[in-house]
Design a protein around this motif. Structure first.
Motif, PDB file in Angstrom:
ATOM      1  N   CYS A  60      68.398  43.258 -83.770  1.00 28.10           N
ATOM      2  CA  CYS A  60      68.783  42.281 -84.883  1.00 28.10           C
ATOM      3  C   CYS A  60      67.691  41.314 -85.427  1.00 28.10           C
ATOM      4  N   CYS A  61      66.469  41.328 -84.963  1.00 28.83           N
ATOM      5  CA  CYS A  61      65.456  40.519 -85.363  1.00 28.83           C
ATOM      6  C   CYS A  61      64.533  41.358 -86.383  1.00 28.83           C
ATOM      7  N   THR A  65      60.017  44.892 -83.250  1.00 27.71           N
ATOM      8  CA  THR A  65      60.268  46.127 -83.312  1.00 27.71           C
ATOM      9  C   THR A  65      59.618  46.745 -81.589  1.00 27.71           C
ATOM     10  N   TRP A  66      59.915  47.948 -81.231  1.00 28.12           N
ATOM     11  CA  TRP A  66      59.513  48.405 -80.108  1.00 28.12           C
ATOM     12  C   TRP A  66      58.212  49.271 -80.476  1.00 28.12           C
ATOM     13  N   CYS A  67      57.520  49.203 -79.443  1.00 24.57           N
ATOM     14  CA  CYS A  67      56.255  50.084 -79.350  1.00 24.57           C
ATOM     15  C   CYS A  67      56.515  51.423 -79.704  1.00 24.57           C
ATOM     16  N   THR A  68      56.140  52.545 -80.555  1.00 26.44           N
ATOM     17  CA  THR A  68      56.374  53.572 -80.532  1.00 26.44           C
ATOM     18  C   THR A  68      55.420  54.672 -80.006  1.00 26.44           C
ATOM     19  N   LEU A  77      56.979  44.518 -80.109  1.00 26.97           N
ATOM     20  CA  LEU A  77      55.725  43.809 -81.034  1.00 26.97           C
ATOM     21  C   LEU A  77      56.379  43.029 -82.116  1.00 26.97           C
ATOM     22  N   LEU A  78      55.532  42.029 -82.546  1.00 29.46           N
ATOM     23  CA  LEU A  78      55.860  41.044 -83.321  1.00 29.46           C
ATOM     24  C   LEU A  78      55.209  41.520 -84.843  1.00 29.46           C
ATOM     25  N   LYS A  79      56.217  41.648 -85.679  1.00 24.29           N
ATOM     26  CA  LYS A  79      55.648  42.073 -87.120  1.00 24.29           C
ATOM     27  C   LYS A  79      55.164  40.781 -87.776  1.00 24.29           C
ATOM     28  N   ASP A  80      53.915  40.829 -87.789  1.00 28.59           N
ATOM     29  CA  ASP A  80      53.236  39.492 -88.442  1.00 28.59           C
ATOM     30  C   ASP A  80      52.312  39.780 -89.674  1.00 28.59           C
ATOM     31  N   GLY A  81      52.869  39.138 -90.722  1.00 30.53           N
ATOM     32  CA  GLY A  81      52.286  39.433 -92.077  1.00 30.53           C
ATOM     33  C   GLY A  81      52.621  40.699 -92.588  1.00 30.53           C
ATOM     34  N   LEU A  82      51.790  41.371 -93.708  1.00 30.11           N
ATOM     35  CA  LEU A  82      52.330  42.555 -94.358  1.00 30.11           C
ATOM     36  C   LEU A  82      51.452  43.738 -94.072  1.00 30.11           C
TER      37      LEU A  82
END
Length: 243
Positions: A60-61, A65-68, A77-82
């Motif tokens: 939902c966030c 995301t999960w480590c692949t 994992l935190l999606k930080d930036g672009l």
């Protein structure tokens, strides 16, 4: 209470507990976490329930995301930036945040990793949904007029594919070498091998970039900027081979 326990246990084991409702068909009420804790006594089932809640939260966030890592990793994992991705703090695997490909693939774009081309008719399609890459593509099976072009395209694909495969294998060798050195480093009376480990990490990263550069070059062969890209790739490959 036994009926509820059996119902909730079944839902949890089937990964259907998050959206489950009261078993009475006319009732749409959902059991709360506190209620589930009071009914289900098995710690194993409760652990599965908590994992289901965590999965739902991550899904939902948009910034999580999960480590692949294909070897398996439960790190979030935190999606930080672009950026395309970031290294996992647990296993050091670099995932792509923008597509479902199992690892970051710079300089190849996400669309490059999804696109396939028929070696016979040059038809482009998405390997995930199998739909045509271009909406206006026609005559999927009328390939007789494109045999010579298809033959050239197939040879070109084989060349890039062989180069890409070579760099992936070389990357695996670098990883294996780093693991071997790490084990030697633990032995007594062995001098510090940190500089060798650092070299292996650089080698691993370079091979990864070279592998995905093959994908990038294959799909961008006709662009004006490819001369510079090819020069940079060739320079990187020479330095990597020397390392």
């Amino acid at each position: 209470q036994p009926c509820w326990r059996e119902y909730l246990t079944t839902r949890i084991e089937q990964n259907m507990v998050v959206n489950c409702t009261c078993p009475i068909s006319e009732c749409r009420a959902q059991p709360t976490t506190a209620f589930i804790y009071s009914i289900v006594s098995s710690q194993e089932i409760i652990a599965k329930y908590e994992k289901a809640l965590l999965r739902r939260y991550v899904e939902c966030c948009s910034n999580l995301t999960w480590c692949t890592n294909p070897q398996g990793c439960d790190q979030i994992l935190l999606k930080d930036g672009l950026g395309y991705g970031a290294a996992c703090s647990k296993c050091s695997w670099i995932s792509c945040f923008n597509c479902n490909f199992p690892e970051a693939h710079y300089p190849a774009s996400c669309s490059h990793m999804s696109r396939m081309t028929c070696a016979k008719c040059n038809h482009g399609f998405c390997w995930r949904c199998l739909k045509p890459w271009r909406p206006n593509h026609k005559d999927y099976y009328n390939c007789s007029a494109m045999v010579s072009k298809a033959a050239w395209q197939e040879k070109r694909f084989q060349d890039y594919n062989e180069r890409c495969t070579f760099h992936h294998h070389a990357r695996e060798f670098a990883i294996s070498l780093r693991n071997s050195i790490s084990s030697i480093r633990e032995m007594p009376k062995i001098r510090n091998l940190t500089f060798v480990l650092d070299a292996c990490k650089v080698l691993e990263q370079a091979r990864k970039v070279l592998a995905y550069s093959c994908v990038y070059s294959y799909y961008n062969q006709d662009t004006e900027s490819m001369d510079i890209v090819e020069q940079q790739t060739e320079s990187l490959e020479l330095l990597t081979n020397a390392l």
